[in-house]
Scaffold this motif. Structure first.
Motif, mmCIF file in Angstrom:
data_model
loop_
_atom_site.group_PDB
_atom_site.id
_atom_site.type_symbol
_atom_site.label_atom_id
_atom_site.label_comp_id
_atom_site.label_asym_id
_atom_site.label_seq_id
_atom_site.Cartn_x
_atom_site.Cartn_y
_atom_site.Cartn_z
ATOM 1 N N TYR A 146 90.159 152.882 131.528
ATOM 2 C CA TYR A 146 91.129 151.992 132.537
ATOM 3 C C TYR A 146 91.163 150.793 132.661
ATOM 4 C CZ TYR A 146 92.466 157.289 131.178
ATOM 5 O OH TYR A 146 92.751 158.458 130.727
ATOM 6 N N ARG A 147 92.624 150.130 133.203
ATOM 7 C CA ARG A 147 91.805 149.148 133.690
ATOM 8 C C ARG A 147 93.333 148.939 134.445
ATOM 9 N NH1 ARG A 147 93.848 145.728 129.401
ATOM 10 N NH2 ARG A 147 91.017 145.066 128.636
ATOM 11 N N PHE A 148 92.304 148.011 135.629
ATOM 12 C CA PHE A 148 93.245 148.341 136.719
ATOM 13 C C PHE A 148 94.436 147.613 137.218
ATOM 14 C CE2 PHE A 148 93.787 145.849 141.429
ATOM 15 C CZ PHE A 148 94.047 147.150 142.253
ATOM 16 N N VAL A 149 95.702 148.508 137.812
ATOM 17 C CA VAL A 149 96.581 147.599 137.683
ATOM 18 C C VAL A 149 97.318 147.194 139.311
ATOM 19 C CG1 VAL A 149 99.291 146.969 137.410
ATOM 20 C CG2 VAL A 149 98.019 148.469 135.317
ATOM 21 N N ALA A 150 97.542 146.540 140.426
ATOM 22 C CA ALA A 150 97.389 145.668 141.515
ATOM 23 C C ALA A 150 99.074 146.481 141.832
ATOM 24 C CB ALA A 150 97.756 144.118 141.578
ATOM 25 N N ARG A 151 99.364 146.914 142.497
ATOM 26 C CA ARG A 151 100.541 147.545 142.697
ATOM 27 C C ARG A 151 100.745 147.254 144.442
ATOM 28 N NH1 ARG A 151 103.058 148.892 138.544
ATOM 29 N NH2 ARG A 151 101.718 150.480 137.148
ATOM 30 N N SER A 152 102.076 147.454 144.603
ATOM 31 C CA SER A 152 102.182 146.919 146.216
ATOM 32 C C SER A 152 101.803 147.728 147.327
ATOM 33 C CB SER A 152 103.999 147.158 146.440
ATOM 34 O OG SER A 152 104.795 147.578 145.982
#
Length: 235
Positions: A146-152
């Motif tokens: 899994y790849r990290f996805v920056a969220r607000s």
């Protein structure tokens, strides 16, 4: 001379985290965040992968940095080295525990010895049906990665927040200081800090260890309140 947080401090932090207004899966998220930091440390070049994407987290019991993160965040009891924990501790307690929202869980936060193989990875797998998952499955990866996805901050709050519950609900976000106390629950602080750490130093170290961003701090945690301050209680 060894220096540890007093057990009363850890117990109080766990109690507050257990009734905080967050989903229990916040613990799984923090495991993946720590795994990402562990992988960066393991990698000869912590820069992005060759395909230009951010580093992915490979799951499964053969992923050393992933299993290490699980042990760091959730292992309880005295288990030394890399020896896998047994099915239960001497008193019959399961060997893993996550405190976030634990009081509302049927398991009360405890996880079995199988947690490294089918715990957090299963949770993140279920997130893939949600559009704002902060960890996305890398297609065709085996074992799953899994790849990290920056969220607000707002997206993270909506993803993890529990708005109401009939029982064991404080209505407060988990305190970042309580989270730091849990993170350092069994750490010899003398090996990490030059003296007895202040609340601020403990929080700063935990934030660094978990790779937490300003958006994560804003969307997931609260600052410490007067009841959270441990006032230098060590053993």
């Amino acid at each position: 001379m060894p220096l540890y947080l007093a057990s009363s401090v850890v117990k109080a932090a766990v109690e507050r985290l257990g009734v905080s207004s967050t989903n229990a899966s916040l613990g799984d998220y923090l495991i993946f965040k720590r795994a990402l930091e562990n992988r960066k440390s393991e990698a000869a070049d912590p820069a992005p992968d060759g395909d230009g994407e951010a580093l992915g987290i490979v799951t499964g019991t053969r992923s050393t940095y992933y299993v290490q993160a699980i042990r760091e965040m959730a292992l309880i009891g005295a288990v030394s080295g890399s020896t896998p924990p047994g099915p239960e501790l001497a008193d019959g307690t399961p060997p893993f525990f996550l405190p976030f929202g634990a009081k509302r869980e049927t398991t009360r936060g405890y996880r079995s010895h199988k947690f490294p193989s089918n715990g957090s990875s299963d949770t993140i797998s279920r997130w893939q049906a949600r559009g704002t998952t902060p960890f996305q499955l890398i297609p065709d990866s085996k074992p799953k990665a899994y790849r990290f996805v920056a969220r607000s901050a707002q997206q993270l709050e909506l993803f993890f927040a529990v708005k109401k519950a009939q029982h064991n609900f404080s209505g407060k976000r988990p305190s970042i200081l309580d989270t730091a106390v849990w993170w350092f629950r069994s750490t010899d602080l003398a090996e990490r800090f030059p003296g007895q750490p202040s609340d601020e130093e403990l929080v700063a170290a935990a934030v660094a260890d978990l790779g937490l961003t300003p958006a994560e701090l804003e969307g997931l945690f609260s600052g410490p309140g007067p009841e959270d301050l441990f006032d230098g209680e060590f053993t």
